[in-house]
Design an enzyme around this catalytic site. Structure first.
Site, PDB file in Angstrom:
ATOM      1  CB  CYS A  73      -1.000  -0.003   1.146  1.00 44.00           C
ATOM      2  SG  CYS A  73      -0.292  -0.200   2.793  1.00 44.00           S
ATOM      3  CG  ASP A 278      -8.153   2.751   0.759  1.00 45.75           C
ATOM      4  OD1 ASP A 278      -7.034   2.197   0.755  1.00 45.75           O
ATOM      5  OD2 ASP A 278      -9.057   2.449   1.561  1.00 45.75           O
ATOM      6  CG  HIS A 280      -5.699  -0.615   1.710  1.00 46.38           C
ATOM      7  ND1 HIS A 280      -5.500   0.735   1.969  1.00 46.38           N
ATOM      8  CD2 HIS A 280      -4.680  -1.269   2.296  1.00 46.38           C
ATOM      9  CE1 HIS A 280      -4.400   0.872   2.700  1.00 46.38           C
ATOM     10  NE2 HIS A 280      -3.886  -0.322   2.918  1.00 46.38           N
TER      11      HIS A 280
END
Length: 393
Positions: A73, A278, A280
């Site tokens: 990430c 994000d 993820h």
């Protein structure tokens, strides 16, 4: 519905989720009103390059992982903040991505620099393997300082962009160092350095006459990354106003950070909330189609931007800025100096003309891994938390 499959129409339908507030929305130096500029906010966010976990890409190092789910990430956030620098460099801050609209070659050249394959300048493969050379195992989580240092090294191979990358250590930005770095005479490489660019049309990513101007200006476009630690276990609230002002500057590239072992790319704020992309979400690796074109929809976040309270931000971050010209840099310096006068805004870093005498040379690229430099190399690459000076009131 999985975030990776949301459509533009879905985004418009769910956009009411964005707070209806009189507070301005700031996205990378642009100010918007939720009430009158919803579509503009939406388009700006969607136009940022969005790099997420991927699966089924060629094995890193030939025998390593084929997915970065669970560990990549921060590497993806590093890609996003650096991709924004390349977008500003080659397309301009006002460039917008519109689904289904044909994009210029420069756009695909920027995107190709981050595709998940070993020969892309800033691919997950390159970042992970460069990290190995600095003591980070493939699959090991990076902090913002480490990913910034690795991207700086990789940028030296990107002759098409010809960027000057400076990492300001010890919470100090030294103007003299940056001017020396950016004002050095440099030879521009041809567009052939980046696949997909027509060499007879472009020179160093621009039309030829622009390339000549770049050389005559003797200023390399600057990517300035400032790793900071703004508290012990949580962000010191005294820095919140200063952090907000960073998103208001036209040179802003955003911030990489997040929560422990969960990184985000922050692109703006509204009220007391940060707006971020994000990484993820795990998506399949992308390959060119039969016609040689690269499907690009999965590289743009087509759902409402995520938000989180500024108070929840992990104190270990890296702030980024892009100065395309010397005038941009001078303007940025003036803004930072004015920011120090804003009531209630405690400076996150110091801006000085010359390097203090007690500082060592922070240019990692000039270090050699002999015994005398071992401690300094460890400082820059092996530690994430211990080596930041803790800023306090």
């Amino acid at each position: 519905m999985d975030a990776a499959t949301l459509t533009y129409d879905t985004l418009r339908f769910e956009y009411e989720d964005f707070p209806e507030t009189k507070e301005p929305v700031w996205i990378l130096g642009r100010k918007y009103s939720v009430f009158t500029e919803k579509e503009e906010i939406l388009l700006d966010v969607t136009s940022r390059l969005w790099f997420t976990y991927r699966k089924n890409f060629p094995a890193i190092g030939g025998t390593g992982p084929t997915s970065d789910t669970g560990w990549g990430c921060m590497l993806r956030c590093g890609q996003m903040i650096f991709a924004q620098a390349l977008v500003c460099r080659h397309l301009g801050r006002d460039w917008r991505w519109i689904k289904g609209k044909r994009q210029m070659d420069n756009y695909f050249s920027v995107l190709n620099a981050f595709i998940d394959k070993k020969d892309s300048y800033y691919s997950i493969h390159q970042i992970a393997q460069m990290g190995v050379g600095e003591g980070k195992s493939i699959g090991q989580w990076y902090g913002p300082n480490t990913v910034a240092q690795v991207l700086k090294k990789l940028a030296t191979f990107d002759t098409w962009s010809s960027l000057a990358v400076h990492i300001a250590m010890d919470n100090t930005v030294v103007m003299e160092e940056i001017r020396r770095l950016c004002q050095s005479n440099f030879a521009c490489a041809g567009a052939a350095a980046c696949p997909g660019v027509e060499s007879d049309v472009l020179y160093n990513g621009y039309p030829e006459e622009a390339g000549v101007r770049d050389r005559l200006s003797l200023w390399k476009p600057l990517v300035l990354l400032i790793p900071l630690r703004l508290g012990l276990t949580e962000i010191n609230e005294a820095y919140i106003e200063t952090l907000k002002h960073c998103f208001m500057m036209p040179q802003s590239l955003g911030v990489i950070g997040g929560k422990p072992n969960s990184a985000h790319y922050f692109i703006g704020y509204v009220g007391e909330e940060l707006i971020y992309l994000d990484p993820h979400t795990t998506q399949p690796a992308v390959e060119p189609n039969d016609s040689g074109c690269l499907p690009d929809e999965s590289f743009h976040c087509q759902h409402p931007p995520c938000r989180m309270s500024i108070a929840e931000l992990d104190p270990s971050i890296a702030v980024g800025f892009f100065c395309n010209t010397e005038e941009d840099f001078n303007d940025w310096c003036q803004q930072i100096k004015k920011l120090s006068l804003v009531r209630g805004a405690l400076p996150m870093f110091e801006l000085v003309e010359r390097q203090p005498s007690h500082f060592s040379n922070p240019d990692v690229l000039n270090l050699t891994p002999d015994s005398s430099d071992a401690d300094r190399l460890e400082r820059f690459f092996d530690s994430e938390d211990e080596d930041f000076e803790i800023l306090s009131l």
